[in-house]
Design a protein around this motif. Structure first.
Motif, mmCIF file in Angstrom:
data_model
loop_
_atom_site.group_PDB
_atom_site.id
_atom_site.type_symbol
_atom_site.label_atom_id
_atom_site.label_comp_id
_atom_site.label_asym_id
_atom_site.label_seq_id
_atom_site.Cartn_x
_atom_site.Cartn_y
_atom_site.Cartn_z
ATOM 1 N N ASN A 157 -7.226 5.522 3.553
ATOM 2 C CA ASN A 157 -7.442 5.650 2.110
ATOM 3 C C ASN A 157 -6.164 5.372 1.316
ATOM 4 O O ASN A 157 -5.771 6.144 0.445
ATOM 5 C CB ASN A 157 -7.986 7.038 1.748
ATOM 6 C CG ASN A 157 -9.401 7.224 2.212
ATOM 7 O OD1 ASN A 157 -10.172 6.279 2.277
ATOM 8 N ND2 ASN A 157 -9.747 8.440 2.560
ATOM 9 N N CYS A 158 -5.533 4.272 1.627
ATOM 10 C CA CYS A 158 -4.294 3.895 0.943
ATOM 11 C C CYS A 158 -4.593 3.412 -0.468
ATOM 12 O O CYS A 158 -5.671 2.897 -0.747
ATOM 13 C CB CYS A 158 -3.591 2.777 1.707
ATOM 14 S SG CYS A 158 -3.061 3.226 3.354
ATOM 15 N N GLU A 159 -3.605 3.574 -1.343
ATOM 16 C CA GLU A 159 -3.705 3.048 -2.704
ATOM 17 C C GLU A 159 -2.814 1.828 -2.821
ATOM 18 O O GLU A 159 -1.737 1.773 -2.231
ATOM 19 C CB GLU A 159 -3.239 4.101 -3.705
ATOM 20 C CG GLU A 159 -4.118 5.323 -3.764
ATOM 21 C CD GLU A 159 -3.621 6.339 -4.781
ATOM 22 O OE1 GLU A 159 -2.617 6.068 -5.476
ATOM 23 O OE2 GLU A 159 -4.238 7.403 -4.886
ATOM 24 N N ASN A 160 -3.267 0.854 -3.590
ATOM 25 C CA ASN A 160 -2.416 -0.308 -3.854
ATOM 26 C C ASN A 160 -1.251 0.114 -4.727
ATOM 27 O O ASN A 160 -1.410 0.945 -5.628
ATOM 28 C CB ASN A 160 -3.205 -1.415 -4.546
ATOM 29 C CG ASN A 160 -4.226 -2.046 -3.630
ATOM 30 O OD1 ASN A 160 -4.033 -2.127 -2.425
ATOM 31 N ND2 ASN A 160 -5.330 -2.478 -4.193
ATOM 32 N N ASP A 200 -0.949 8.188 1.826
ATOM 33 C CA ASP A 200 -1.006 9.592 1.449
ATOM 34 C C ASP A 200 0.150 10.321 2.145
ATOM 35 O O ASP A 200 0.442 10.050 3.314
ATOM 36 C CB ASP A 200 -2.352 10.149 1.921
ATOM 37 C CG ASP A 200 -2.605 11.556 1.435
ATOM 38 O OD1 ASP A 200 -1.768 12.430 1.713
ATOM 39 O OD2 ASP A 200 -3.641 11.780 0.794
ATOM 40 N N PRO A 235 0.987 -0.053 -7.774
ATOM 41 C CA PRO A 235 0.733 -0.606 -9.112
ATOM 42 C C PRO A 235 1.550 -1.876 -9.359
ATOM 43 O O PRO A 235 2.692 -1.988 -8.901
ATOM 44 C CB PRO A 235 1.179 0.514 -10.058
ATOM 45 C CG PRO A 235 1.122 1.754 -9.234
ATOM 46 C CD PRO A 235 1.431 1.333 -7.826
ATOM 47 N N LEU A 249 0.828 -1.196 0.000
ATOM 48 C CA LEU A 249 0.000 0.000 0.000
ATOM 49 C C LEU A 249 0.866 1.251 0.000
ATOM 50 O O LEU A 249 1.949 1.257 0.582
ATOM 51 C CB LEU A 249 -0.884 0.020 1.255
ATOM 52 C CG LEU A 249 -1.807 -1.181 1.469
ATOM 53 C CD1 LEU A 249 -2.415 -1.132 2.857
ATOM 54 C CD2 LEU A 249 -2.891 -1.203 0.412
ATOM 55 N N ARG A 250 0.368 2.295 -0.621
ATOM 56 C CA ARG A 250 1.013 3.607 -0.570
ATOM 57 C C ARG A 250 0.145 4.535 0.265
ATOM 58 O O ARG A 250 -1.035 4.716 -0.021
ATOM 59 C CB ARG A 250 1.184 4.192 -1.960
ATOM 60 C CG ARG A 250 2.244 3.494 -2.754
ATOM 61 C CD ARG A 250 3.385 4.455 -3.106
ATOM 62 N NE ARG A 250 4.503 3.698 -3.644
ATOM 63 C CZ ARG A 250 4.612 3.364 -4.916
ATOM 64 N NH1 ARG A 250 3.697 3.717 -5.786
ATOM 65 N NH2 ARG A 250 5.671 2.678 -5.316
ATOM 66 N N GLN A 298 -8.173 0.917 4.662
ATOM 67 C CA GLN A 298 -9.448 1.618 4.511
ATOM 68 C C GLN A 298 -9.457 2.939 5.282
ATOM 69 O O GLN A 298 -9.902 3.959 4.765
ATOM 70 C CB GLN A 298 -10.598 0.731 4.993
ATOM 71 C CG GLN A 298 -10.835 -0.471 4.115
ATOM 72 C CD GLN A 298 -11.842 -1.442 4.730
ATOM 73 O OE1 GLN A 298 -12.238 -1.318 5.878
ATOM 74 N NE2 GLN A 298 -12.237 -2.437 3.942
#
Length: 133
Positions: free
Chosen positions: A118-121, A26, A123, A23-24, A115
């Motif tokens: 609000n992490c992003e996977n 913010d 790529p 996860l990345r 959750q």
């Protein structure tokens, strides 16, 4: 040279084989602070497993993220007052979010963290895997 396969396995464990923690965060989050009991009793096992299984991967893909782990020794196993929390701190050092980890499985902790923040996977083309020569 027998330690090279061990090192490759170790690096892949951190970077490749734990996709839940790829996860990345913010950039608004500058650090994570984990507080939990050193021993496993009183619902603290999930926090310990999260720290050993998922935290290295999270740190790998967020190199600027500071992580403080505070493990408290509790000789009285009946004393359940030891906190079991994960705090996400902002760049100003203030706590932005708190995740209660007591009585949760490590998989649930990493999912809830993703959750909550609000992490992003990461790529797929940026996932690191070390291959043997």
């Amino acid at each position: 040279m027998p330690s090279i396969p061990k090192q490759i396995n170790f690096l892949n464990r951190i970077s490749f084989t734990t996709p839940q923690a790829q996860l990345r965060l913010d950039p608004a989050y500058s650090s994570l602070k984990l507080v939990f009991q050193y021993e496993n009793h009183n619902g603290q096992m999930g926090a310990r497993k999260f720290c050993s299984q998922y935290l290295p991967t999270l740190k790998f893909y967020n190199p600027r993220l500071q992580v403080d782990v505070i493990r408290i020794r509790n000789p009285n196993y009946r004393d359940s007052s030891v906190p079991c929390t994960l705090e996400a701190l902002g760049v100003d050092g203030k706590v932005l979010h708190t995740l209660e980890m007591k009585n949760k499985h490590s998989d649930d902790i990493v999912r809830e963290l993703g959750q909550l923040l609000n992490c992003e996977n990461v790529p797929q083309d940026q996932i690191v895997q070390v291959k043997r020569a």
